[in-house]
Motif scaffolding. Sequence first.
Motif, short mmCIF file in Angstrom:
data_model
loop_
_atom_site.label_atom_id
_atom_site.label_comp_id
_atom_site.label_asym_id
_atom_site.label_seq_id
_atom_site.Cartn_x
_atom_site.Cartn_y
_atom_site.Cartn_z
N ALA A 83 0.83 -1.21 0.00
CA ALA A 83 0.00 0.00 0.00
C ALA A 83 0.86 1.26 0.00
O ALA A 83 0.41 2.33 -0.42
CB ALA A 83 -0.94 -0.01 1.21
N LEU A 84 2.12 1.14 0.44
CA LEU A 84 3.06 2.27 0.40
C LEU A 84 3.80 2.35 -0.93
O LEU A 84 4.70 3.17 -1.09
CB LEU A 84 4.06 2.14 1.56
CG LEU A 84 3.51 2.46 2.95
CD1 LEU A 84 4.49 2.00 4.03
CD2 LEU A 84 3.23 3.96 3.10
N GLY A 85 3.43 1.48 -1.86
CA GLY A 85 3.97 1.57 -3.22
C GLY A 85 5.13 0.66 -3.52
O GLY A 85 5.71 0.73 -4.62
N TRP A 86 5.51 -0.24 -2.61
CA TRP A 86 6.66 -1.10 -2.83
C TRP A 86 6.23 -2.40 -3.53
O TRP A 86 5.22 -2.99 -3.20
CB TRP A 86 7.33 -1.43 -1.50
CG TRP A 86 7.93 -0.22 -0.84
CD1 TRP A 86 7.36 0.55 0.14
CD2 TRP A 86 9.18 0.39 -1.15
NE1 TRP A 86 8.18 1.59 0.48
CE2 TRP A 86 9.31 1.52 -0.30
CE3 TRP A 86 10.21 0.10 -2.05
CZ2 TRP A 86 10.43 2.35 -0.33
CZ3 TRP A 86 11.32 0.92 -2.07
CH2 TRP A 86 11.43 2.03 -1.22
N ASP A 87 7.04 -2.82 -4.49
CA ASP A 87 6.80 -4.07 -5.22
C ASP A 87 7.38 -5.21 -4.38
O ASP A 87 8.54 -5.61 -4.57
CB ASP A 87 7.47 -3.99 -6.60
CG ASP A 87 7.18 -5.21 -7.46
OD1 ASP A 87 6.46 -6.11 -6.99
OD2 ASP A 87 7.70 -5.26 -8.59
N MET A 88 6.60 -5.74 -3.47
CA MET A 88 7.11 -6.67 -2.46
C MET A 88 7.56 -8.00 -3.05
O MET A 88 8.48 -8.63 -2.51
CB MET A 88 6.05 -6.92 -1.38
CG MET A 88 5.62 -5.65 -0.65
SD MET A 88 6.98 -4.83 0.22
CE MET A 88 7.29 -5.97 1.56
N ASP A 89 6.95 -8.44 -4.13
CA ASP A 89 7.28 -9.75 -4.71
C ASP A 89 7.93 -9.64 -6.08
O ASP A 89 7.97 -10.61 -6.83
CB ASP A 89 6.01 -10.62 -4.81
CG ASP A 89 5.42 -10.91 -3.44
OD1 ASP A 89 6.20 -11.26 -2.54
OD2 ASP A 89 4.20 -10.77 -3.28
N ASN A 90 8.41 -8.45 -6.42
CA ASN A 90 9.05 -8.22 -7.72
C ASN A 90 8.13 -8.63 -8.87
O ASN A 90 8.55 -9.28 -9.83
CB ASN A 90 10.39 -8.98 -7.80
CG ASN A 90 11.29 -8.44 -8.91
OD1 ASN A 90 11.20 -7.26 -9.28
ND2 ASN A 90 12.14 -9.29 -9.46
N SER A 91 6.88 -8.23 -8.75
CA SER A 91 5.91 -8.58 -9.79
C SER A 91 6.23 -7.91 -11.12
O SER A 91 5.79 -8.36 -12.18
CB SER A 91 4.50 -8.19 -9.34
OG SER A 91 4.44 -6.79 -9.08
N LEU A 92 7.02 -6.82 -11.08
CA LEU A 92 7.40 -6.12 -12.31
C LEU A 92 8.54 -6.81 -13.03
O LEU A 92 8.91 -6.43 -14.14
CB LEU A 92 7.78 -4.67 -12.00
CG LEU A 92 6.65 -3.79 -11.45
CD1 LEU A 92 7.19 -2.41 -11.09
CD2 LEU A 92 5.53 -3.66 -12.48
N GLY A 93 9.12 -7.82 -12.38
CA GLY A 93 10.14 -8.62 -13.03
C GLY A 93 11.48 -7.94 -13.20
O GLY A 93 12.23 -8.23 -14.15
N TYR A 94 11.84 -7.03 -12.28
CA TYR A 94 13.15 -6.39 -12.37
C TYR A 94 14.26 -7.42 -12.20
O TYR A 94 14.07 -8.46 -11.55
CB TYR A 94 13.31 -5.32 -11.27
CG TYR A 94 12.46 -4.09 -11.47
CD1 TYR A 94 12.17 -3.60 -12.74
CD2 TYR A 94 11.95 -3.40 -10.37
CE1 TYR A 94 11.39 -2.47 -12.91
CE2 TYR A 94 11.17 -2.26 -10.53
CZ TYR A 94 10.90 -1.79 -11.81
OH TYR A 94 10.13 -0.68 -11.98
N ALA A 95 15.42 -7.13 -12.75
CA ALA A 95 16.59 -7.96 -12.51
C ALA A 95 16.83 -8.03 -11.00
O ALA A 95 16.53 -7.09 -10.26
CB ALA A 95 17.81 -7.38 -13.21
#
Length: 957
Positions: A42-54
Motif C-alpha cells: 500500500a506504500l507503493g513497494w513491489d514486495m514480490d518483484n511482480s514487475l520482473g526487475y533484474a
Amino acid sequence: MAAPQAVLTLVEKFERNLDAYRGGHYNETQVRRDFIDPFFMALGWDMDNSLGYAEAYRDVVHEDTIKVGISTRAPDYSFRVGGQRKFFLEAKKPSVNVKADIEPAFQLRRYAWSAKLPLSIVTDFEEFAIYDCRQKPDKNDKASKARLFYCTFGDYAEKWDEIAAIFSKDAVLKGSFDKYAVSTRGKRGTTEVDSAFLEEIEHWRILLARNIALRNHGLTQRELNFAVQQTIDRIIFLRICEDRGIESYGRLMALQNGVNVYDRLRELFREADDRYNSGLFHFKREKGREEAADELTLTLQIDDRPLKEIFKNLYYPDCPYEFSVLGADILGSVYEQFLGKVIRLSGNRALVEDKPEVKKAGGVYYTPAYIVDYIVAHTVGKLLEGKSARQAAGITVLDPACGSGSFLIGAYQYLLDWYLKQYVEDGAEKHSKGKLARLYQGSRGAWRLTTAERKRILLEHIYGVDIDTQAVEVTKLSLLLKVLEGESGQTLNAQMKLFHERVLPDLAHNIQCGNSLIGPDFYEGQLDLDDEAARRINMFDWQAAFPQVFERGGFDAVIGNPPYVRTLHLEEGKDYYKKQYSSATGAYDIYVLFMEVALRLVKKNGTISFITPNKYFVADYAKGIRFLLSTKADIIGIVDLGRCKSVFPGASISTAITIFKKALPSDRVELTILSDENVKKISQIPSQVVPLEQLITDDGKIQIYADDQSNALIAKLTKQSTPLSKVAQVRTGVMGFDYWEMDKWIGDKNNGRLITTNSYISRYKFLWGKKVRLYKRNVFTPRLDPQCDILSSATVELFETNKIVVRGVAKRLTAMIDEDGIGLLVAVHSIASIQFDHKFLLSLLNSTLFNWLHVAQFYSARIPEGSLRYPISFLSNLPIPTVALQSEDGQSTHDKLVELVEKMLALHQQLAAVKTPQDTTLLQRQIDVTDRQIDQLVYTLYGLTDKEIGLVEDARK
C-alpha cells in the motif's frame, strides 16, 4: 491523504483476531505474509518483484530468518532504490512487545548501523517503531533509545500521512526520506560504523604488533607489518563468513576458552586454505600457483591475551557490528584509513605511525561510492553496451593504483549484475545445467550466479596494481568477500561437490604489487641501488605481469583515483619521470603521470576515467598532460566537482572526473558541472555538449566556465594590452621554512626579517600577528635546491626589493605593497614593476575586473572551502592597458588610480589604529566608497560598456 482501503481492511482484520495473533502459535512468517507485505504494498513497494526487475534492482530483498547463535543472520527486509539500500525492516511476531523489549531494537540498530543506513523500522504490525540508526548501539540501551516514532495498528489511519511521507516508495524517490533523515540527525552520540570499526582494528594492530615484536625477535619491519596485516585480514574474513552463514557460527568465539589460542587459530587458517584456495590462506607450495606461500605467520608465537581481547567483542550482544551487512564500501573506507599507517620497529618495540607519503598528502581520502559508480558506468558500462555474454569475453578493467580496491569492487559488481541479467534474459534454465552451469536458483526462486561463474568473471575481467603490499592484500580480501556475497555454507558445499574445486580464486595474477610508473628500464645505470631503495621503488614490468592482456593490445578500460603527490615530495624517481613522461613538466603532481601511463596501457579506442584534482585544467605544471589529452586522446567527458566540498570532506582539494579514449581527438566534449546539492545524483544530471575549441584556450588551458559573452570580453581586454610579465618581474615564493638556512627564531624585530604566508596578506594591508616569524637578517638566505624548479637567484634578489605581494590562495584576488623586503613562502607571489608605479598595478590587481577575469578563466582552481588558487601563469598574463595609458586621458586615469590607492593605504592604517565601533564603521564606509571609485576608473581605462560592467559586477554577487 487518507489511508488506503487496503490498510483499513488490514487494521480491521487484525483487531478482529487480536487475541489469536498475540498467541504464541502465530509466527513471524505468517505476520509478514498476512500483514506486513500488504501494508508496504500500500506504500507503493513491489514486495514480490511482480514487475520482473533484474535481481540486482528489485525493490525489496526478503531474507530467510536463519538463526545463528541468538541473532538472525540478516534483516528480514531490505528496501532499495536502484539497487541501493535505503532502510531495513525487522519483523516480529505479535507476541513480542516492540515498545518495551530491548532485543528487537538492538538487533535492528545493529543491522542498520553496520550498513550505514540512517533510519529503519521494527514492526509486528500491532506496533510500528522508527529508529535513528546513526547512533552506535549498545546491548544495555533501552528500547526507547534512538526511537523517533512509535504507534500501534489502531493509529495507522490517523498516522498514515506521516508514515507515507517518509517510507512510501514515492517519498523515497522524491528525496523526502533523505530530508527527514537529515532533519532528525542526532546532535550527540553519533559514531559512524566505519569510524568505530577503524578504531577497533587499529587497536588490534597495536595489540598484535607489540606482542609479535616482543615474542618473535629478529623479525624485520616488513615481516612484522605483513604478519599483523594478514592476521587481521584472516580474522575479519572468517568472522564475516560466520555471520553470512558460510562458516559455522562462533568458531572464533570458542577460541576464548582455554589456552594455546594461536595454535587453535592456526588450525582454522589451515582449514580455510583447504576450503577457499585464496592467497589470504596460502601456506603450502602448490603446483601451478605463481604466488609464493606464506611460510612466516604460522611459525610465529602470539600470546593468548591479545587474541582473546580481539575475539571478545566480535559477537552478539557485546559486538555492535553485524558483519552480514557490513558492505564492501564500508570495509574499503575503513581499510583506506587503516593503510595510511605503518608499524615501525624501535629495538623490540613496535610503534604505529603515519606513512610518510600520507603525511605529505595531508591524509587519506576514500572515494565515495557514487563517484565510483559513475566512473564504472561510463567505462565498463559503455564497453558492455549492446554486447552478449559471449561477446563480453576478454574485456579487461584495470585500476593502476587500486588502494583498498573500491573501483575494482565497483567494476566487479557491475559485471556480476550485467552477466546475471544477460543469462536470465537469454533463458535461465539453459544456463543452470551441466558442469559449466552459470546460474542456480536460490531458496526464494531468484536466480543467482554460481560461485564458479563469479570466480570466472573476476579472473577474466578485473586487474589491479598498487605500490603498497598491504593495499594489494586488502583489495584481494575485499574482492574475495564479494565473490562469497549472498552464499551460505549449504550452497558452497553443493557447488564444491559439483565442480570439484575449492571455493575462491587465487588472485595473485590479477592483483599485483608494484610501482605503476617505473618500469625495468629504471635499473639501467643504477648499479649501486641498495635493497631498501629497490623495495621503495618497487619496479613493475607491465608486459611481463600481464602478457595475455598486451597480446590483445592492452586493457579495455583503466579507472581509478590515482595518488596526488607533488614531485617536490618524492624521494626517488624524479630523473626517471622526466625522461620517460612528457607530462612531467614543472613542479608536477604524479596524478598527471598516471593519466599518461593509462594512455599507454589501454588498447586502441580503450577508455580511461580518473577522478583527479581539476587543477590540471589550468596549472602551469600540467601543460604536458593537457597537450597529450588534446593531441593524443579523445576527451569524451569532464565532470567538474570544484564546487563540491562533500566529495572529499576535510581535504583542501578541488576535483574533476575526466573520461577520455586512446583515439584521435573529436571536436566535442560532454561537460557536467556539479555542486553539493546534486553531486550524489551525479548519474541523473544532464551534461552539455561543448565544442572542443570553446573548451581549450589559445594557450592550451581547459576553460570550463567561460561563456561566449565572457570570452568576448576577455578578448577585448587583451587586444590592446601587454602581459604583466612584460612590464614586471613575476615570481613565486620558496617551498617552506625548511628551505631556508636560518639561525633559530629570535623575537627582536630590529634584528630580524618578516616572512609572509598567505594568511598575513589582505587587500591593501598586511595582517601581522603573533605567529609571524623573525629571523636574523644576515642568515636570511634561501637554500637553492636544483630539484626545485620555482626557486632561482632572481627570486632571491626580488625579496630584497620593493614589490607587490599577492596571495596564491584566497576567496578573491588579494594584493598588498611590500616596502620592507619581506620573504615569501610558496603560494605567495611577488610582482616587481619595471615600468609602472606599484600603486597603479595594485589598483588593477585588487579591482573587481581582475578578480572577474580570474573567475572566468580559472574557476576550476577553486578549492572546496570556497577559496581560489591563483597560479603564477594567471598573474603573468594579466592584461596591462599600455595603449590606453599612452593617451592623455589614460595618463590622467593612471594618476587618479595612484592617488586613490594612496588614500586606500592611509585609510587602512587609520582603521588598524581606531578602537571605537563608531570610528571603525566610519572608516570602513570610506574604504568601501574608495574601492568603488577604483573599480569605476578601471572600467573606464579598459573602455567597458554598461553591459560588460554588468557582466563583471554580476560575478561577485
